[in-house]
Write a protein that holds these residues in place. Structure first.
Motif: not given
Ligand SMILES: NC(=O)CCC(=O)C(=O)O
Length: 264
Positions: A40, A111, A146-147, A150, A176
């Protein structure tokens, strides 16, 4: 199928232009791969918020041009990670680009889940609203960034759209890292899909990056995992494993959709 994940070191000591040249050369070196994946926002760094505006580019900007050429020089499919995109109306997006082996832009994914809560990417960038899959000769890619990792419903949507190989470029913080590793395996197991998770290394904006890119199979086994530094992680895998796993252990067929909410 052979995939090479380029875990790029992103730090302020190197200019964007220099990193772009270096990464293009590294992509050209991967001619033996079918698919090359970048992380990313590797031009700026995912946490270099103050660079997003100044380094933003249109879809046909310098990074896109360099990556299209690198893909066609190497003759590979290239998931070029994401760039800070400036759309024609001025809005910024965190946009992933996929190029075909002839250098054509095959897909762009904005995103959907922006990171930062009430700051950073979440306020500086617009949110995408469209799921994107890309059909390769060997497999169907599902794109996330990335994020997004989740949010399992996004991945289920990709699987419903036919995805078999989930590609997740990231700039994930070292603090993390356990979530990164756990969530990559969880998305693979629950969706019975390969996960190609490609992160940045190094440190930028004071945030140490996790590295530890990984390739996970549809049974949740980690086929390969990078260390913390810049590295090329190359893995051979058989995309037919997805159909085999889904047939032998048909959990996806047992989904119960449209459940009623609890009554209050
Ligand atoms: N760049 C991001 O999306 C970081 C995501 C992150 O740090 C996390 O989900 O913990």
């Amino acid at each position: 199928m052979r995939a090479s994940l380029l875990q790029v070191d992103v730090n302020e000591g190197e200019s964007v232009e220099s990193r772009r040249r270096r990464v293009a050369a590294a992509v050209r070196d991967q001619a033996a791969a079918d698919l090359v994946v970048l992380p990313e926002l590797w031009t700026t760094g995912a946490f270099a918020y103050e660079e997003f505006g100044s380094e933003a580019e249109p879809l046909e900007g310098p990074t896109s041009e360099a990556m299209a050429k690198a893909a066609s020089d190497a003759g590979v499919w290239l998931h070029a990670g994401s760039i800070p995109e400036r759309a024609p109306d001025g809005t910024l997006y965190n946009t992933s680009l996929v190029f075909s082996p002839s250098g054509d832009l095959a897909a762009a994914y904005r995103k959907i889940h922006r990171f930062g809560f009430d700051q950073g990417e979440a306020v500086l960038m617009g949110a995408g609203d469209t799921l994107v899959t890309v059909r390769l000769p060997e497999t169907v890619l599902g794109l996330a960034t990335c994020y997004d990792l989740r949010f399992p419903e996004l991945f289920r949507g990709l699987v419903d759209a036919g995805a078999e190989t989930l590609v997740v470029p990231a700039g994930w913080p070292e603090r993390r890292r356990s979530h990164w590793t756990l969530l990559a395996r969880a998305r693979a197991v629950e969706n019975q899909a390969f996960v190609l998770a490609c992160a940045t290394a190094g440190s930028h904006a004071g945030i140490a990056q996790a590295g530890h890119s990984a390739v996970v199979d549809p049974w949740g086994e980690v086929l390969a995992e990078a260390g913390p530094g810049e590295e090329v992680l190359t893995v051979d895998f058989d995309p037919a494993t997805v159909a085999g796993t889904r047939e032998r252990f048909p959990a996806l067929k047992d989904r119960v959709l449209g459940l009623d909410r609890p009554r209050r």
